[in-house]
Design a protein around this motif. Sequence first.
Motif, PDB file in Angstrom:
ATOM      1  N   THR A  85       0.829  -1.206   0.000  1.00  0.00           N
ATOM      2  CA  THR A  85       0.000   0.000   0.000  1.00  0.00           C
ATOM      3  C   THR A  85       0.864   1.258   0.000  1.00  0.00           C
ATOM      4  OG1 THR A  85      -1.750  -1.160   1.205  1.00  0.00           O
ATOM      5  CG2 THR A  85      -1.828   1.243   1.218  1.00  0.00           C
ATOM      6  N   ALA A  86       1.909   1.253   0.826  1.00  0.00           N
ATOM      7  CA  ALA A  86       2.811   2.406   0.885  1.00  0.00           C
ATOM      8  C   ALA A  86       3.452   2.667  -0.473  1.00  0.00           C
ATOM      9  CB  ALA A  86       3.878   2.182   1.949  1.00  0.00           C
ATOM     10  N   ALA A  87       3.866   1.600  -1.137  1.00  0.00           N
ATOM     11  CA  ALA A  87       4.484   1.758  -2.454  1.00  0.00           C
ATOM     12  C   ALA A  87       3.488   2.307  -3.472  1.00  0.00           C
ATOM     13  CB  ALA A  87       5.034   0.413  -2.929  1.00  0.00           C
ATOM     14  N   ALA A  88       2.219   1.887  -3.344  1.00  0.00           N
ATOM     15  CA  ALA A  88       1.203   2.330  -4.295  1.00  0.00           C
ATOM     16  C   ALA A  88       0.882   3.810  -4.157  1.00  0.00           C
ATOM     17  CB  ALA A  88      -0.075   1.497  -4.119  1.00  0.00           C
ATOM     18  N   VAL A  89       0.963   4.355  -2.927  1.00  0.00           N
ATOM     19  CA  VAL A  89       0.594   5.762  -2.729  1.00  0.00           C
ATOM     20  C   VAL A  89       1.798   6.697  -2.742  1.00  0.00           C
ATOM     21  CG1 VAL A  89      -1.406   5.037  -1.359  1.00  0.00           C
ATOM     22  CG2 VAL A  89       0.695   5.742  -0.179  1.00  0.00           C
ATOM     23  N   ALA A  90       2.996   6.146  -2.700  1.00  0.00           N
ATOM     24  CA  ALA A  90       4.197   6.973  -2.496  1.00  0.00           C
ATOM     25  C   ALA A  90       4.393   8.028  -3.574  1.00  0.00           C
ATOM     26  CB  ALA A  90       5.431   6.080  -2.401  1.00  0.00           C
ATOM     27  N   ARG A 105      -6.326   0.589  -3.155  1.00  0.00           N
ATOM     28  CA  ARG A 105      -5.351  -0.484  -2.920  1.00  0.00           C
ATOM     29  C   ARG A 105      -5.805  -1.398  -1.802  1.00  0.00           C
ATOM     30  NH1 ARG A 105      -3.285  -2.180  -6.720  1.00  0.00           N
ATOM     31  NH2 ARG A 105      -3.451  -0.006  -7.385  1.00  0.00           N
ATOM     32  N   CYS A 106      -6.346  -0.839  -0.729  1.00  0.00           N
ATOM     33  CA  CYS A 106      -6.808  -1.678   0.390  1.00  0.00           C
ATOM     34  C   CYS A 106      -7.911  -2.630  -0.062  1.00  0.00           C
ATOM     35  CB  CYS A 106      -7.306  -0.806   1.538  1.00  0.00           C
ATOM     36  SG  CYS A 106      -5.993  -0.010   2.478  1.00  0.00           S
ATOM     37  N   VAL A 107      -8.864  -2.108  -0.838  1.00  0.00           N
ATOM     38  CA  VAL A 107      -9.949  -2.969  -1.316  1.00  0.00           C
ATOM     39  C   VAL A 107      -9.401  -4.063  -2.215  1.00  0.00           C
ATOM     40  CG1 VAL A 107     -12.028  -3.081  -2.739  1.00  0.00           C
ATOM     41  CG2 VAL A 107     -11.729  -1.203  -1.111  1.00  0.00           C
ATOM     42  N   ALA A 171     -12.182   6.462   4.826  1.00  0.00           N
ATOM     43  CA  ALA A 171     -11.778   5.660   3.667  1.00  0.00           C
ATOM     44  C   ALA A 171     -11.722   4.181   4.020  1.00  0.00           C
ATOM     45  CB  ALA A 171     -10.426   6.139   3.148  1.00  0.00           C
ATOM     46  N   LEU A 172     -11.160   3.863   5.181  1.00  0.00           N
ATOM     47  CA  LEU A 172     -11.022   2.465   5.573  1.00  0.00           C
ATOM     48  C   LEU A 172     -12.357   1.831   5.938  1.00  0.00           C
ATOM     49  CD1 LEU A 172      -7.738   2.905   7.582  1.00  0.00           C
ATOM     50  CD2 LEU A 172      -8.004   1.522   5.506  1.00  0.00           C
ATOM     51  N   ARG A 173     -13.241   2.603   6.563  1.00  0.00           N
ATOM     52  CA  ARG A 173     -14.569   2.064   6.871  1.00  0.00           C
ATOM     53  C   ARG A 173     -15.342   1.779   5.575  1.00  0.00           C
ATOM     54  NH1 ARG A 173     -16.343   2.011  12.055  1.00  0.00           N
ATOM     55  NH2 ARG A 173     -15.099   3.128  13.621  1.00  0.00           N
ATOM     56  N   LEU A 174     -15.194   2.636   4.589  1.00  0.00           N
ATOM     57  CA  LEU A 174     -15.818   2.369   3.296  1.00  0.00           C
ATOM     58  C   LEU A 174     -15.188   1.143   2.630  1.00  0.00           C
ATOM     59  CD1 LEU A 174     -16.361   5.891   1.694  1.00  0.00           C
ATOM     60  CD2 LEU A 174     -18.114   4.243   2.340  1.00  0.00           C
ATOM     61  N   ALA A 175     -13.868   1.033   2.719  1.00  0.00           N
ATOM     62  CA  ALA A 175     -13.188  -0.124   2.136  1.00  0.00           C
ATOM     63  C   ALA A 175     -13.671  -1.417   2.778  1.00  0.00           C
ATOM     64  CB  ALA A 175     -11.676   0.024   2.304  1.00  0.00           C
ATOM     65  N   GLN A 176     -13.814  -1.409   4.096  1.00  0.00           N
ATOM     66  CA  GLN A 176     -14.318  -2.578   4.819  1.00  0.00           C
ATOM     67  C   GLN A 176     -15.699  -2.972   4.306  1.00  0.00           C
ATOM     68  OE1 GLN A 176     -15.992  -1.871   8.766  1.00  0.00           O
ATOM     69  NE2 GLN A 176     -14.606  -3.429   9.589  1.00  0.00           N
ATOM     70  N   SER A 177     -16.573  -1.989   4.133  1.00  0.00           N
ATOM     71  CA  SER A 177     -17.929  -2.262   3.666  1.00  0.00           C
ATOM     72  C   SER A 177     -17.918  -2.825   2.248  1.00  0.00           C
ATOM     73  CB  SER A 177     -18.756  -0.981   3.721  1.00  0.00           C
ATOM     74  OG  SER A 177     -20.040  -1.189   3.178  1.00  0.00           O
ATOM     75  N   VAL A 178     -17.094  -2.254   1.381  1.00  0.00           N
ATOM     76  CA  VAL A 178     -17.031  -2.710  -0.010  1.00  0.00           C
ATOM     77  C   VAL A 178     -16.533  -4.146  -0.084  1.00  0.00           C
ATOM     78  CG1 VAL A 178     -15.835  -2.365  -2.207  1.00  0.00           C
ATOM     79  CG2 VAL A 178     -16.793  -0.408  -0.990  1.00  0.00           C
ATOM     80  N   VAL A 179     -15.551  -4.492   0.748  1.00  0.00           N
ATOM     81  CA  VAL A 179     -15.002  -5.853   0.733  1.00  0.00           C
ATOM     82  C   VAL A 179     -16.021  -6.862   1.248  1.00  0.00           C
ATOM     83  CG1 VAL A 179     -13.293  -7.372   1.797  1.00  0.00           C
ATOM     84  CG2 VAL A 179     -12.592  -5.164   0.868  1.00  0.00           C
ATOM     85  N   LEU A 180     -16.669  -6.547   2.365  1.00  0.00           N
ATOM     86  CA  LEU A 180     -17.543  -7.522   3.007  1.00  0.00           C
ATOM     87  C   LEU A 180     -18.944  -7.560   2.393  1.00  0.00           C
ATOM     88  CD1 LEU A 180     -16.536  -6.995   6.744  1.00  0.00           C
ATOM     89  CD2 LEU A 180     -15.810  -8.815   5.187  1.00  0.00           C
ATOM     90  N   THR A 181     -19.385  -6.440   1.788  1.00  0.00           N
ATOM     91  CA  THR A 181     -20.709  -6.392   1.142  1.00  0.00           C
ATOM     92  C   THR A 181     -20.526  -5.772  -0.242  1.00  0.00           C
ATOM     93  OG1 THR A 181     -21.638  -5.972   3.349  1.00  0.00           O
ATOM     94  CG2 THR A 181     -23.132  -5.768   1.483  1.00  0.00           C
ATOM     95  N   PRO A 182     -20.041  -6.540  -1.205  1.00  0.00           N
ATOM     96  CA  PRO A 182     -19.654  -5.962  -2.499  1.00  0.00           C
ATOM     97  C   PRO A 182     -20.810  -5.499  -3.372  1.00  0.00           C
ATOM     98  CG  PRO A 182     -19.397  -8.349  -2.520  1.00  0.00           C
ATOM     99  CD  PRO A 182     -19.720  -7.965  -1.108  1.00  0.00           C
ATOM    100  N   ALA A 193     -13.847   1.394 -11.493  1.00  0.00           N
ATOM    101  CA  ALA A 193     -15.048   1.819 -10.773  1.00  0.00           C
ATOM    102  C   ALA A 193     -14.718   2.198  -9.333  1.00  0.00           C
ATOM    103  CB  ALA A 193     -16.093   0.699 -10.800  1.00  0.00           C
ATOM    104  N   LEU A 194     -13.825   1.451  -8.697  1.00  0.00           N
ATOM    105  CA  LEU A 194     -13.409   1.774  -7.332  1.00  0.00           C
ATOM    106  C   LEU A 194     -12.744   3.144  -7.278  1.00  0.00           C
ATOM    107  CD1 LEU A 194     -11.888  -1.630  -6.172  1.00  0.00           C
ATOM    108  CD2 LEU A 194     -13.866  -0.493  -5.141  1.00  0.00           C
ATOM    109  N   ARG A 195     -11.876   3.410  -8.245  1.00  0.00           N
ATOM    110  CA  ARG A 195     -11.152   4.680  -8.238  1.00  0.00           C
ATOM    111  C   ARG A 195     -12.097   5.845  -8.512  1.00  0.00           C
ATOM    112  NH1 ARG A 195      -7.171   2.948 -10.472  1.00  0.00           N
ATOM    113  NH2 ARG A 195      -5.748   2.864  -8.690  1.00  0.00           N
ATOM    114  N   ASP A 196     -13.027   5.669  -9.424  1.00  0.00           N
ATOM    115  CA  ASP A 196     -14.002   6.735  -9.706  1.00  0.00           C
ATOM    116  C   ASP A 196     -14.868   7.012  -8.479  1.00  0.00           C
ATOM    117  OD1 ASP A 196     -15.489   8.455 -11.733  1.00  0.00           O
ATOM    118  OD2 ASP A 196     -17.110   7.152 -11.028  1.00  0.00           O
ATOM    119  N   PHE A 197     -15.316   5.954  -7.805  1.00  0.00           N
ATOM    120  CA  PHE A 197     -16.112   6.094  -6.583  1.00  0.00           C
ATOM    121  C   PHE A 197     -15.321   6.844  -5.519  1.00  0.00           C
ATOM    122  CE2 PHE A 197     -16.975   4.421  -2.321  1.00  0.00           C
ATOM    123  CZ  PHE A 197     -18.344   4.641  -2.180  1.00  0.00           C
TER     124      PHE A 197
END
Length: 207
Positions: A85-90, A105-107, A171-182, A193-197
């Motif tokens: 993740t660090a490498a992706a945002v650096a 990246r987290c999702v 951001a992380l709470r949204l990522a959690q929701s997207v992963v567990l309830t896609p 679509a994730l990036r646009d959202f």
Amino acid sequence: MADVELPSLATLLDLPSAASDPITERILDAALAEFTDFGLRRASVDDIRRRAGVNRATVYRRFATKNDLVAATFQRWTLGLLAETAAAVADRPTVRARLVEGFVRCVLIVRTDALVGRLLTSEPEIFVPYLTTDGAPILRACREFLAAQCRELLAEGQTMAVDADAAAEIALRLAQSVVLTPDGYFDLHDEAALRDFADRFLGPLAG
């Protein structure tokens, strides 16, 4: 072994690194492969040591219990995900871009990771609480990590009119929701679509 304990992420980050020699690396590689193939309960120390090509004494000199081996394996896996993740945002030049990329990246990491997929399928009663009802430590540690990636831009002279911790947690709470309830109103099944959202709904948090 009937009961397997998953340590909190905060605990994992405080552990001394177990990967200190080539044999330990082989054991941890074998453990990750066994846990991914068979889950935490079904994988035994004997299975792991056979895959690593070592004897039981070699494993137990490094890891006194199976739970110690689970913790060391999750530490190594978690630190690898954080490094990815660090490498992706650096190279993202703004807080907004880092926040968006951190979410994406987290999702993608959690959604496509083989170990996560195995545990969500075969042992959800162990793993889902780790991400939800018992997930405060992992949320806190990941929030601090992502917020720190955003705050790095302060050192480069960028003015930030944003609460980095609040934005990271949202951001992380949204990522959690997207992963567990896609499935839902938004079609978030691919990276574009994730990036646009994220740019549309998380981006404004960065001002």
